[in-house]
Structure formats: C-alpha cells, structure tokens
Scaffold this active site. Sequence first.
Site, PDB file in Angstrom:
ATOM      1  N   GLY A 326     -21.643   1.757 -39.751  1.00 23.82           N
ATOM      2  CA  GLY A 326     -20.193   1.688 -39.686  1.00 23.82           C
ATOM      3  C   GLY A 326     -19.721   1.194 -38.329  1.00 23.82           C
ATOM      4  O   GLY A 326     -20.369   0.379 -37.672  1.00 23.82           O
ATOM      5  N   SER A 327     -18.601   1.716 -37.880  1.00 30.78           N
ATOM      6  CA  SER A 327     -17.977   1.220 -36.650  1.00 30.78           C
ATOM      7  C   SER A 327     -18.753   1.565 -35.386  1.00 30.78           C
ATOM      8  O   SER A 327     -18.441   1.036 -34.313  1.00 30.78           O
ATOM      9  CB  SER A 327     -16.548   1.756 -36.535  1.00 30.78           C
ATOM     10  N   THR A 328     -19.770   2.437 -35.472  1.00 33.06           N
ATOM     11  CA  THR A 328     -20.599   2.673 -34.287  1.00 33.06           C
ATOM     12  C   THR A 328     -21.398   1.423 -33.926  1.00 33.06           C
ATOM     13  O   THR A 328     -21.971   1.339 -32.833  1.00 33.06           O
ATOM     14  CB  THR A 328     -21.579   3.848 -34.506  1.00 33.06           C
TER      15      THR A 328
END
Length: 647
Positions: A326-328
């Site tokens: 995801g956004s990590t």
Amino acid sequence: MKRPPKDNEASQKIMTRRGLILGGAQLGLVGVLAGRMRYMQVDQADEFRLLADENRINLRLIPPSRGRIYDRNGVIIAENAPSYRINMIREEADDVEEVIDRLARIIELDPDELERALKDLKKLRGDTPVTVADRVSWDDVSRVAVNTPALPGIVPEVGLSRHYPTGYDYAHVIGYVGPVNDRDLETIDAPDALLLIPRFQIGKIGLEKRREDTLRGKAGNKRVEVNAAGRVMRELERVEGQAGADIQVTINDQLQAYVNSRLEGQSAAAVVMDCENGDLLACVSAPSYDPNLFVRGISSTNYNALLENKYRPLPNKVVQGVYPPGSTFKMVTALAALESGNANLGETVYCPGHLQVSGRRFHCWKRGGHGSVDLLRSLRESCDVYYYEMARRTGIEKISEMARLLGLGTVHDLPMTSVAKGLAPTKDWKQINRDEAWQVGDSVNASIGQGFVLASPLQLAVMSARLATGRSVEPRLIKSIDGVEQPPLPGEDLGLNPRYLHAVREAMFEVSNSRRGTAYRSRIIEETLRMAGKTGTSQVRNISAAERAAGVRRNSDLPWERRDHALFVNFAPYDNPKVAVAVVVEHGGGGSKAAAPIARDITLQALYDGDPPLEAYPAKDRENIEAQQEEYQKKRPNRSKPRQDRA
C-alpha cells in the site's frame, strides 16, 4: 669306516646340548602359555566371561544436552527439562508382548504411544532402546525399577526434553523440536546415529531447525553390564559427549512479550529493528501457539484447532506473510523518481481525484482530490495521484530497482524457515510468469504498493531502517553463540542523494506530527522521541465502477476477510534514529486507525525499554494507555531471571 671314539663323544655332546636348548625353549613356551592361560582364566575370568556373551555387554549412546536459547539479556527462552521415560530393548526381552502386558499392570500406558513403540520395536535393531512410556512420574519409575527382575528388557531412564518457558511468545521465531520421523531422515544424506534413536528430538521449524547442527551437540557412549534378565548391573566405561552450543538471540524478552500482548485478538505481525546494527528486538506473528504442544507430538485435536483458526496462527507472518505494501511503498516511488531525474523536489502535481492512463481512470483515495501537491504534502496526506504521475514518468524498472535497494523483493539471510522474497516486479517478470506484456497501468498500480508488489513485515522494517540511516542495514537474529559475539553487518552507504533522503524523512515526520498528517492522532508527544512514519492501506478486493459511483462500502460493513490490510512503518527518534518498526494488521481496515496506534505504542516501549510515562502520549489516549499498562502488568509479570548454568 668306524668313527674314532673321540668323534662319537664330541658328536654326542653336541646333540645333548642342542636337545637341552630345544627342550628349554619348549618348556619356556609352555610356561608362557600356561601363565597367559592362567591370567585369562583366573585373573581376567569375569571380564572375558562377560565379553563372550554379547547379550550381556551393551554399547549405548548418550544423547547430548541440547544447547539452550536466551534473549539478549540472558532470559532463558528454550531449555532442557528432566523427563522420565520407560524404554524397552527387544533383544533383551524374552517375549515382548508378555513383558508389555506385565508392564501395563504396573503403570498406565498410553495406547497411541504404545502403538508407535510396538512398530518401532519391530522395525529397528534389537539392541535399540525404544520408549514405550514417556513423561512418566517418579512413582512410576520407582515401581518399574522394583519389578525389573520380572520385566526383562525394560529400562527406566531419566533424560532431557525441550521446554519453552515463555510459551507463546517465541513460537514463530525459535520454533520447536519434535521426534525424528521418516520424512526427516529422508532429507538427510548421512543421518547421525543419534537420529535413529526413537523419539530423539530435532528442530522442526524456526531457529531450532535452521541451527540444528549448532544446538544438537555430539553423542557420547557407555558400555554397561546387564544380567540375564536385562537389568543393568554396572557401567563398565563411559565416554561423555559434547553438549550443543548455547545461542543468544537479539530479541528483547520484555519487548517481545509486550508486542504479543499488544497484538492480542488480531491477525497481525510486528517487527522492531535496531537502526544501528540491524538487531531484531521484537519479531511477533499473531495469533501464536504453544510450541510445547509439538515437542512430543501434538494431538490431532489440537492441531486441527490451529489449522481451522481463520487468523492462521501457524505461519510466521513476519517473514512468510507477503502483502501489498500500500502507501508505505510511496517512499520507494518518490526516491526512484528523484534519483532517476524524473522529478524535482520543488515541483507539484495536480490531483483532481483521479488520473487517466491508457483509457483507464486510476482514483485517489480522496474522491475530490488534493489539488496541487508536492512531495512533502503527497506523503503527509498520502495523495495517490502524485505517485501515479511519478510512475508514469519513471517506469517500473527504476521503481523496482529502488525497492530492492531498500530491502524489498529480496531474501534476508535469517535463521528462520520459509523466509519469503516478496516481489518487486519487472517487465521480464510479468512476461515470464504471466505470459503478458507489462502495461503502463501496472506501473501506476505498483507506485502505491498495489498490483503485483508484495512485501513482508520484515522487509518493511528493513526499508524503514534504511530510510532512517541511508545504509544497507541487514536484520540480525543471533547475537552470540556460546558467548562468542556474532558481528553485525553495519551496512554500506546506499549511495542515495542526501537531499532526497532528507526530503523523504521530513515528509514522513509530517505524517506523524502535522495536523494534516494521516498518523497525527498516533503521534508521540515527547519532543526528543518523535517518530517519522507512513500509513498504508492495501486492498484485497476490486472496487467496481458501480460501487464507486454509489459510494465505496466501509470496511466495517464488509466480512472480515474482505476488509483492507492496515499497515504502518516508522523510525524514531526522528533526529537520531534508534529503532525502526513495521506493523501489518490483516483485514484491519485503514492503516491510520488500526496499525499506527499499535506501532506508536510499540515504538515507545522500545525506546523506554519498558512502560513509557503517560506524558509521552496524546492527552486523549492517556486514560486508555494507563488501563492497558495495568492490564498488561497483571497478565505478564516480569519474567526476567538470571542466566543458569547448563544442567
């Protein structure tokens, strides 16, 4: 012609002398033989009488003491506990069935255990001790010892069995031992004689398996005299074996216990890593299980309960679990674009809530869009469109190259089983594995950690540590072996532009400390310990156009297994990074709500090496944190105890 008398007399003297010499030699030889026979028949009669009867002298292996395992502070987490057992040697028993029947009248025998023992007695060599009753009481041993004249071939014995005093806390890291089985023997080219002893325990998973040769040690042996009934009369000779080496791991027992408690009730994983030397300070996969159940063979009831648990307690999610990050992953995309010259620190990208690529609309999580965003704001508020644009410019090859540089898509060398590689995809990978050409849309999906990109919690912690330090920090689990320190790998400089790294770190700081940051509610108040982090939410289902038009369903309205995974990565303190943390909560929903609070609490526990003061938390959280700390102390009192000498 007749010989003169003088010649006859001389000849006779010569013959007489020769006869005396020959006779003397014969007499001497007879004397030596007689003396040797007397020595063997009289002086050494007992020993040679025993040696002539093979059934009365036995050579038996002495299993070595398995090396123990400690945490970084000397708290024991795997030890050897005394275990009483009853063995049988087939060739010393007149009638196996009759002896078993007599034994069953003296002590209670487990039917399943007895069935296994009978199979072993049939297929193994007659002089091999086979355990017919394990973990018996001292009273049982005493009763059997008293009745040994009526139980030929039965040998009571005290041995050592593996015990994990901390129970659930280390199951996925340390693993467990279990009896050697046929499958184990098939995987070994030249099995050690020890492995042929029934019920001998070897490592099955985790550190116990990966460092089996270090922990096992070498067998000793003894020669014993037994009487006609098979009872051991005396020990003739003993050669001690070599105990296995003790291993000290980098894990902090108190922190490990806290993380296990903090993840209770979740299907999740968390990693705490020392930024300086890569030491894994905590490594937890939840839910866990009791490894002691496996030591002597787990029952089918208990094993099925573990298999049927939807939270999957058996796999080690820290290293085996791979998830869309995801956004990590956005820090990877940002650095790839900057380092390749496809983006500048000062430029902005306009986000109207979506980006049209190759006739397909890729949406931002914020339906109305973020407007004009730069790197700092794009990470702080987790704008997706900024990264779609960066991916379209940069391409998947540069993005995946940066991912591998930061520790994703690679196998880290740790003594754990089934360490996953994850996936930093390339054009060739898709062509080979999917027989399809890479599309621009694939790069767009990958830019926000979706699509084909996969990472384990361990890899995300490594990524955080490398972002914090700018060095290729490698994770380390073993601190010392038999007291000899194992050198860490400090890691070389990644070769990234310091300005770009600083910009990414500053944006991660904003995520946790700016009011507009996605993790602001989970910030650390203590000025000197503030963290830099990044939230992540990875979808496990496709959202249709119809659902998007009608309004995307909330995670709480979906069945558990269809909810998004929640992620959070961070390092702290921001100005002097000491620890890097990664948390993944399976189907937890949003990273800011489900993963960030857990990561914040774990980070503070690591930095304070115990319960932090309530002032380190936001005011709104302090009441809950105080209750949490009190509950934790009730459930998990301090388990620390001094290092013990080898038993």
